[in-house]
Design a protein around this motif. Structure first.
Motif, PDB file in Angstrom:
ATOM      1  N   TYR A  97     -11.029  22.320  60.403  1.00 58.21           N
ATOM      2  CA  TYR A  97     -12.271  22.331  60.664  1.00 58.21           C
ATOM      3  C   TYR A  97     -13.152  23.151  59.523  1.00 58.21           C
ATOM      4  O   TYR A  97     -13.073  23.109  58.648  1.00 58.21           O
ATOM      5  CB  TYR A  97     -12.260  24.279  61.860  1.00 58.21           C
ATOM      6  CG  TYR A  97     -11.332  23.379  63.064  1.00 58.21           C
ATOM      7  CD1 TYR A  97     -11.677  22.434  63.937  1.00 58.21           C
ATOM      8  CD2 TYR A  97      -9.980  24.837  63.366  1.00 58.21           C
ATOM      9  CE1 TYR A  97     -10.915  22.447  65.126  1.00 58.21           C
ATOM     10  CE2 TYR A  97      -9.181  24.780  64.585  1.00 58.21           C
ATOM     11  CZ  TYR A  97      -9.413  23.640  65.102  1.00 58.21           C
ATOM     12  OH  TYR A  97      -8.861  22.699  66.053  1.00 58.21           O
ATOM     13  N   GLY A  98     -14.500  23.342  60.467  1.00 59.68           N
ATOM     14  CA  GLY A  98     -15.687  23.852  59.267  1.00 59.68           C
ATOM     15  C   GLY A  98     -15.245  25.480  58.912  1.00 59.68           C
ATOM     16  O   GLY A  98     -16.030  25.950  59.524  1.00 59.68           O
ATOM     17  N   ILE A  99     -14.511  25.301  57.679  1.00 58.42           N
ATOM     18  CA  ILE A  99     -14.186  26.575  57.250  1.00 58.42           C
ATOM     19  C   ILE A  99     -14.185  27.129  55.600  1.00 58.42           C
ATOM     20  O   ILE A  99     -14.453  25.551  54.799  1.00 58.42           O
ATOM     21  CB  ILE A  99     -12.608  26.846  57.445  1.00 58.42           C
ATOM     22  CG1 ILE A  99     -11.381  26.300  57.649  1.00 58.42           C
ATOM     23  CG2 ILE A  99     -12.901  27.337  59.702  1.00 58.42           C
ATOM     24  CD1 ILE A  99     -10.419  26.175  57.742  1.00 58.42           C
ATOM     25  N   ASP A 100     -14.633  28.474  55.307  1.00 60.58           N
ATOM     26  CA  ASP A 100     -14.317  28.625  53.761  1.00 60.58           C
ATOM     27  C   ASP A 100     -13.881  27.349  53.052  1.00 60.58           C
ATOM     28  O   ASP A 100     -12.644  27.340  53.944  1.00 60.58           O
ATOM     29  CB  ASP A 100     -13.676  30.198  53.667  1.00 60.58           C
ATOM     30  CG  ASP A 100     -14.336  30.378  52.579  1.00 60.58           C
ATOM     31  OD1 ASP A 100     -13.555  29.312  51.203  1.00 60.58           O
ATOM     32  OD2 ASP A 100     -14.465  31.173  52.448  1.00 60.58           O
ATOM     33  N   GLU A 101     -14.026  27.214  52.177  1.00 54.66           N
ATOM     34  CA  GLU A 101     -13.278  25.542  51.678  1.00 54.66           C
ATOM     35  C   GLU A 101     -12.284  26.484  50.929  1.00 54.66           C
ATOM     36  O   GLU A 101     -11.549  25.442  50.723  1.00 54.66           O
ATOM     37  CB  GLU A 101     -13.669  24.153  51.294  1.00 54.66           C
ATOM     38  CG  GLU A 101     -14.871  23.793  51.596  1.00 54.66           C
ATOM     39  CD  GLU A 101     -15.909  22.931  50.607  1.00 54.66           C
ATOM     40  OE1 GLU A 101     -16.987  23.538  49.759  1.00 54.66           O
ATOM     41  OE2 GLU A 101     -16.402  21.366  51.279  1.00 54.66           O
ATOM     42  N   ARG A 102     -11.733  27.127  50.769  1.00 55.75           N
ATOM     43  CA  ARG A 102     -10.811  28.152  50.013  1.00 55.75           C
ATOM     44  C   ARG A 102      -9.371  28.418  50.523  1.00 55.75           C
ATOM     45  O   ARG A 102      -8.620  28.307  50.514  1.00 55.75           O
ATOM     46  CB  ARG A 102     -10.954  29.496  49.431  1.00 55.75           C
ATOM     47  CG  ARG A 102     -12.157  29.544  48.177  1.00 55.75           C
ATOM     48  CD  ARG A 102     -11.907  30.324  47.748  1.00 55.75           C
ATOM     49  NE  ARG A 102     -13.584  30.932  49.063  1.00 55.75           N
ATOM     50  CZ  ARG A 102     -13.681  31.940  48.912  1.00 55.75           C
ATOM     51  NH1 ARG A 102     -13.267  33.130  47.407  1.00 55.75           N
ATOM     52  NH2 ARG A 102     -14.338  32.698  49.879  1.00 55.75           N
TER      53      ARG A 102
END
Length: 221
Positions: free
Chosen positions: A126-131
């Motif tokens: 999903y489009g989440i924080d890339e960390r």
């Protein structure tokens, strides 16, 4: 040249020289929700923060998860191609990702044997924080659901909790991992049981270890 808002949804986030007059076949018959996402410029998309992810899971608002618009387009093209080339997404997952033979059958009780479980990257997170690392835990055994609520039974939830705490909690702080099982209506692969685990900024070496060096499909295409 018109603004982004003047473009048909399938031309958004696409270089001008690659735009097609007609909607690609893999984007036909989309839901209004997916049309709205794909028609949104990437620069307007907000990636969910770790605290937002925790809230979404805690409040069971799993339908609030979205992919980055251009990633959703790539995902839909990818799954359309899989269905064309392999017959179904399930066939691809079984043969190419899990390397399990159908019919899938467990060797023992839930989480009793390591070879009844496989941890892989989510191929299209999903489009989440890339960390945030988004993994999928695939199981050869069923995770029992209440036939009325379709939610996990208390026994199944306790079993997953115990497994997740043992597998991830020994290496990751408690406030840096979370798990959830998608609603049946949100699953892309129904025939093989699985649930999701998200970890905030974990040690890459730990992720390589538990996934046996897996690489998600989104990085291969």
């Amino acid at each position: 040249m018109g603004s982004v808002s003047d473009l048909p949804f399938w031309q958004v986030n696409i270089p001008e020289n690659e735009r097609t007059e007609e909607c690609p076949e893999f984007l036909n018959q989309l839901s209004p929700k997916d049309i709205g996402i794909i028609g949104t410029p990437d620069f307007l998309y907000h990636r969910s923060t770790w605290s937002e992810v925790q809230s979404i899971v805690a409040e069971n608002r799993l339908d609030a998860f979205r992919r980055v618009p251009s990633d959703l387009r790539r995902y839909l093209e990818y799954t359309w191609t899989l269905k064309r080339d392999h017959g179904s997404v399930m066939n691809f997952v079984l043969s190419q990702r899990l390397h399990w033979e159908a019919p899938v059958a467990p060797r023992g009780n839930p989480f009793e044997f390591d070879d009844d479980v496989k941890i892989l990257w989510n191929d299209w997170p999903y489009g989440i924080d890339e960390r945030i690392v988004h993994l999928v835990v695939w199981t050869k055994f069923d995770l029992a659901e209440d036939p009325v609520t379709t939610d996990l039974t208390d026994e199944a939830r306790a079993a997953i909790d115990g497994y997740v705490q043992k597998k991830f909690g020994s290496r990751v702080a408690r406030d840096r991992y979370i798990w959830f099982k998608n609603w049946r209506s949100l699953k892309s692969v129904h025939a093989v049981e699985h649930f999701h685990v998200m970890l905030f900024d974990p040690d890459p070496k730990f992720i390589d270890e538990i996934t046996n060096g897996d690489i998600p499909s989104c990085r291969k295409v």
